[in-house]
Design an enzyme around this catalytic site. Sequence first.
Site, PDB file in Angstrom:
ATOM      1  N   LYS A  45     -12.932 -63.453  -4.388  1.00 22.83           N
ATOM      2  CA  LYS A  45     -12.548 -63.374  -2.952  1.00 22.83           C
ATOM      3  C   LYS A  45     -13.089 -64.587  -2.247  1.00 22.83           C
ATOM      4  O   LYS A  45     -13.051 -64.946  -1.354  1.00 22.83           O
ATOM      5  CB  LYS A  45     -13.705 -62.046  -2.278  1.00 22.83           C
ATOM      6  CG  LYS A  45     -13.251 -60.809  -2.951  1.00 22.83           C
ATOM      7  CD  LYS A  45     -14.474 -59.812  -2.491  1.00 22.83           C
ATOM      8  CE  LYS A  45     -14.241 -58.435  -3.149  1.00 22.83           C
ATOM      9  NZ  LYS A  45     -15.460 -57.819  -3.106  1.00 22.83           N
ATOM     10  N   GLY A  46     -14.098 -65.159  -2.916  1.00 22.33           N
ATOM     11  CA  GLY A  46     -14.709 -66.468  -2.313  1.00 22.33           C
ATOM     12  C   GLY A  46     -13.996 -67.575  -1.843  1.00 22.33           C
ATOM     13  O   GLY A  46     -14.618 -68.102  -0.621  1.00 22.33           O
ATOM     14  N   GLU A 101     -10.481 -72.709  -5.174  1.00 22.61           N
ATOM     15  CA  GLU A 101     -11.545 -71.976  -5.510  1.00 22.61           C
ATOM     16  C   GLU A 101     -12.870 -72.772  -4.550  1.00 22.61           C
ATOM     17  O   GLU A 101     -12.739 -73.835  -3.806  1.00 22.61           O
ATOM     18  CB  GLU A 101     -12.032 -72.648  -6.814  1.00 22.61           C
ATOM     19  CG  GLU A 101     -11.839 -71.446  -7.919  1.00 22.61           C
ATOM     20  CD  GLU A 101     -12.772 -70.220  -7.984  1.00 22.61           C
ATOM     21  OE1 GLU A 101     -12.944 -69.894  -6.883  1.00 22.61           O
ATOM     22  OE2 GLU A 101     -12.767 -69.673  -9.114  1.00 22.61           O
ATOM     23  N   ASP A 102     -13.549 -71.766  -4.194  1.00 23.50           N
ATOM     24  CA  ASP A 102     -14.747 -71.947  -3.286  1.00 23.50           C
ATOM     25  C   ASP A 102     -15.833 -72.889  -4.270  1.00 23.50           C
ATOM     26  O   ASP A 102     -16.363 -73.839  -3.694  1.00 23.50           O
ATOM     27  CB  ASP A 102     -15.356 -70.797  -2.652  1.00 23.50           C
ATOM     28  CG  ASP A 102     -15.746 -69.691  -3.791  1.00 23.50           C
ATOM     29  OD1 ASP A 102     -15.287 -69.552  -5.017  1.00 23.50           O
ATOM     30  OD2 ASP A 102     -16.973 -68.926  -3.655  1.00 23.50           O
ATOM     31  N   ASP A 105     -18.620 -73.624 -11.406  1.00 28.10           N
ATOM     32  CA  ASP A 105     -19.911 -73.683 -11.826  1.00 28.10           C
ATOM     33  C   ASP A 105     -19.859 -73.822 -13.128  1.00 28.10           C
ATOM     34  O   ASP A 105     -19.895 -75.022 -13.563  1.00 28.10           O
ATOM     35  CB  ASP A 105     -20.449 -72.375 -11.343  1.00 28.10           C
ATOM     36  CG  ASP A 105     -21.771 -72.081 -11.566  1.00 28.10           C
ATOM     37  OD1 ASP A 105     -22.466 -73.039 -11.946  1.00 28.10           O
ATOM     38  OD2 ASP A 105     -22.293 -70.893 -11.041  1.00 28.10           O
ATOM     39  N   LYS A 133     -20.691 -77.694  -9.069  1.00 24.29           N
ATOM     40  CA  LYS A 133     -22.002 -77.891  -9.617  1.00 24.29           C
ATOM     41  C   LYS A 133     -21.802 -78.413 -10.987  1.00 24.29           C
ATOM     42  O   LYS A 133     -21.916 -77.668 -12.195  1.00 24.29           O
ATOM     43  CB  LYS A 133     -22.487 -76.338  -9.773  1.00 24.29           C
ATOM     44  CG  LYS A 133     -23.356 -75.885  -8.467  1.00 24.29           C
ATOM     45  CD  LYS A 133     -23.981 -74.467  -8.844  1.00 24.29           C
ATOM     46  CE  LYS A 133     -24.527 -73.706  -7.651  1.00 24.29           C
ATOM     47  NZ  LYS A 133     -25.182 -72.552  -8.162  1.00 24.29           N
ATOM     48  N   PHE A 154     -28.477 -71.878  -5.271  1.00 20.78           N
ATOM     49  CA  PHE A 154     -27.827 -70.748  -4.927  1.00 20.78           C
ATOM     50  C   PHE A 154     -27.192 -70.688  -3.639  1.00 20.78           C
ATOM     51  O   PHE A 154     -27.977 -70.645  -2.592  1.00 20.78           O
ATOM     52  CB  PHE A 154     -28.802 -69.490  -5.132  1.00 20.78           C
ATOM     53  CG  PHE A 154     -28.006 -68.127  -5.190  1.00 20.78           C
ATOM     54  CD1 PHE A 154     -26.968 -68.002  -4.428  1.00 20.78           C
ATOM     55  CD2 PHE A 154     -28.637 -67.070  -6.086  1.00 20.78           C
ATOM     56  CE1 PHE A 154     -26.412 -66.530  -4.498  1.00 20.78           C
ATOM     57  CE2 PHE A 154     -27.718 -65.852  -6.149  1.00 20.78           C
ATOM     58  CZ  PHE A 154     -26.844 -65.616  -5.359  1.00 20.78           C
ATOM     59  N   VAL A 155     -26.037 -70.870  -3.375  1.00 20.99           N
ATOM     60  CA  VAL A 155     -25.525 -71.170  -2.081  1.00 20.99           C
ATOM     61  C   VAL A 155     -24.555 -69.978  -1.642  1.00 20.99           C
ATOM     62  O   VAL A 155     -23.823 -69.234  -2.445  1.00 20.99           O
ATOM     63  CB  VAL A 155     -24.542 -72.283  -1.990  1.00 20.99           C
ATOM     64  CG1 VAL A 155     -25.401 -73.696  -2.090  1.00 20.99           C
ATOM     65  CG2 VAL A 155     -23.342 -72.313  -3.253  1.00 20.99           C
ATOM     66  N   ASP A 161     -21.005 -65.344  -1.631  1.00 28.64           N
ATOM     67  CA  ASP A 161     -22.070 -64.195  -1.496  1.00 28.64           C
ATOM     68  C   ASP A 161     -23.116 -64.140  -2.083  1.00 28.64           C
ATOM     69  O   ASP A 161     -23.558 -64.747  -3.058  1.00 28.64           O
ATOM     70  CB  ASP A 161     -21.046 -62.970  -1.597  1.00 28.64           C
ATOM     71  CG  ASP A 161     -20.887 -62.692  -3.190  1.00 28.64           C
ATOM     72  OD1 ASP A 161     -20.513 -63.622  -3.833  1.00 28.64           O
ATOM     73  OD2 ASP A 161     -21.178 -61.657  -3.682  1.00 28.64           O
ATOM     74  N   ARG A 167     -20.622 -63.425   3.172  1.00 26.68           N
ATOM     75  CA  ARG A 167     -19.192 -64.159   3.043  1.00 26.68           C
ATOM     76  C   ARG A 167     -18.818 -65.056   4.292  1.00 26.68           C
ATOM     77  O   ARG A 167     -18.036 -65.750   4.769  1.00 26.68           O
ATOM     78  CB  ARG A 167     -18.300 -63.682   2.472  1.00 26.68           C
ATOM     79  CG  ARG A 167     -18.506 -63.156   0.777  1.00 26.68           C
ATOM     80  CD  ARG A 167     -17.277 -62.412   0.403  1.00 26.68           C
ATOM     81  NE  ARG A 167     -17.378 -61.809  -0.878  1.00 26.68           N
ATOM     82  CZ  ARG A 167     -17.317 -62.301  -1.979  1.00 26.68           C
ATOM     83  NH1 ARG A 167     -17.290 -63.605  -2.232  1.00 26.68           N
ATOM     84  NH2 ARG A 167     -17.607 -61.578  -3.117  1.00 26.68           N
TER      85      ARG A 167
HETATM   86  C1  PRP Z   1     -17.165 -67.397  -8.215  1.00 30.98           C
HETATM   87  C2  PRP Z   1     -16.348 -68.315  -7.528  1.00 30.98           C
HETATM   88  C3  PRP Z   1     -15.706 -68.558  -8.746  1.00 30.98           C
HETATM   89  C4  PRP Z   1     -16.492 -68.293  -9.913  1.00 30.98           C
HETATM   90  C5  PRP Z   1     -17.226 -69.724 -10.360  1.00 30.98           C
HETATM   91  O1  PRP Z   1     -16.875 -66.063  -8.293  1.00 30.98           O
HETATM   92  O2  PRP Z   1     -15.531 -67.851  -6.410  1.00 30.98           O
HETATM   93  O3  PRP Z   1     -14.537 -67.831  -9.018  1.00 30.98           O
HETATM   94  O4  PRP Z   1     -17.561 -67.747  -9.516  1.00 30.98           O
HETATM   95  O5  PRP Z   1     -17.889 -69.555 -11.377  1.00 30.98           O
HETATM   96  P1  PRP Z   1     -17.717 -70.087 -13.021  1.00 30.98           P
HETATM   97  O6  PRP Z   1     -17.398 -71.523 -12.917  1.00 30.98           O
HETATM   98  O7  PRP Z   1     -19.082 -70.084 -13.365  1.00 30.98           O
HETATM   99  O8  PRP Z   1     -16.811 -69.403 -13.560  1.00 30.98           O
HETATM  100  P2  PRP Z   1     -17.412 -64.553  -8.330  1.00 30.98           P
HETATM  101  O9  PRP Z   1     -17.257 -64.097  -9.743  1.00 30.98           O
HETATM  102  O10 PRP Z   1     -18.927 -64.855  -7.932  1.00 30.98           O
HETATM  103  O11 PRP Z   1     -16.488 -63.749  -7.221  1.00 30.98           O
HETATM  104  P3  PRP Z   1     -16.222 -63.713  -5.792  1.00 30.98           P
HETATM  105  O12 PRP Z   1     -15.291 -64.976  -5.527  1.00 30.98           O
HETATM  106  O13 PRP Z   1     -15.536 -62.607  -5.568  1.00 30.98           O
HETATM  107  O14 PRP Z   1     -17.540 -64.035  -5.049  1.00 30.98           O
END
Ligand code: PRP
Length: 181
Positions: A45-46, A101-102, A105, A133, A154-155, A161, A167
């Site tokens: 969702k991010g 993507e938001d 990571d 990151k 942690f953002v 979220d 969010r």
């Molecule tokens: C977050 C973000 C990416 C993912 C990145 O999603 O939106 O999809 O983590 O992390 P990674 O590089 O370690 O795979 P999350 O699973 O938290 O879901 P959300 O978007 O619904 O918050």
Amino acid sequence: MATTIYQGLEVLYTRQQIAERVAEMGTQITIDLKGEKLVMIGVLKGAAPFLADLSRAIQADATFDFVATSSYGKEQRSSGAVKLIKDLDHSIEGKNVLVVEDILDTGLTLSYLRKLFLQQRPKSLRIATLLDKPSRRIEKIEADYVGFSIPNLFVIGYGMDYAERYRNLPDICIMPPGHPE
Ligand code: PRP
């Protein structure tokens, strides 16, 4: 910030800084598209607020699609377990695709998605992430467009979220350890 939801939170990027950077990214993506059509794929969702703003900063004939991946905890995710829980609605074969993507990571999510999308033979596949990151990377993957490269904080906010909350914050904030939530 007068709003109580911001109590104890430090702002990392203001809404103005975000808007300026998103506008720059949109301009670059428009240039790189060279007048061709675009399919923007948001990772729920991010990425929703970023996709909404970025799409309006891109001058192109664009459509939207969305995927969702499993919400396994980060620790489990580090084991490499990413699962698709919502697939694309339309084929991307022969299309110019921009995955939005938001945050990038560990890279496990985008590595999984890139492999999955490439199986459909898009004409091109690029990645735009608002935050990166690099210090957390497990999978070797880089985005083509990066808003801000950040250390391991942690953002939250602007789509991101903590336990599904925050969010809707217009700014990107740092969640400090021991925050009362
Ligand atoms: C977050 C973000 C990416 C993912 C990145 O999603 O939106 O999809 O983590 O992390 P990674 O590089 O370690 O795979 P999350 O699973 O938290 O879901 P959300 O978007 O619904 O918050």
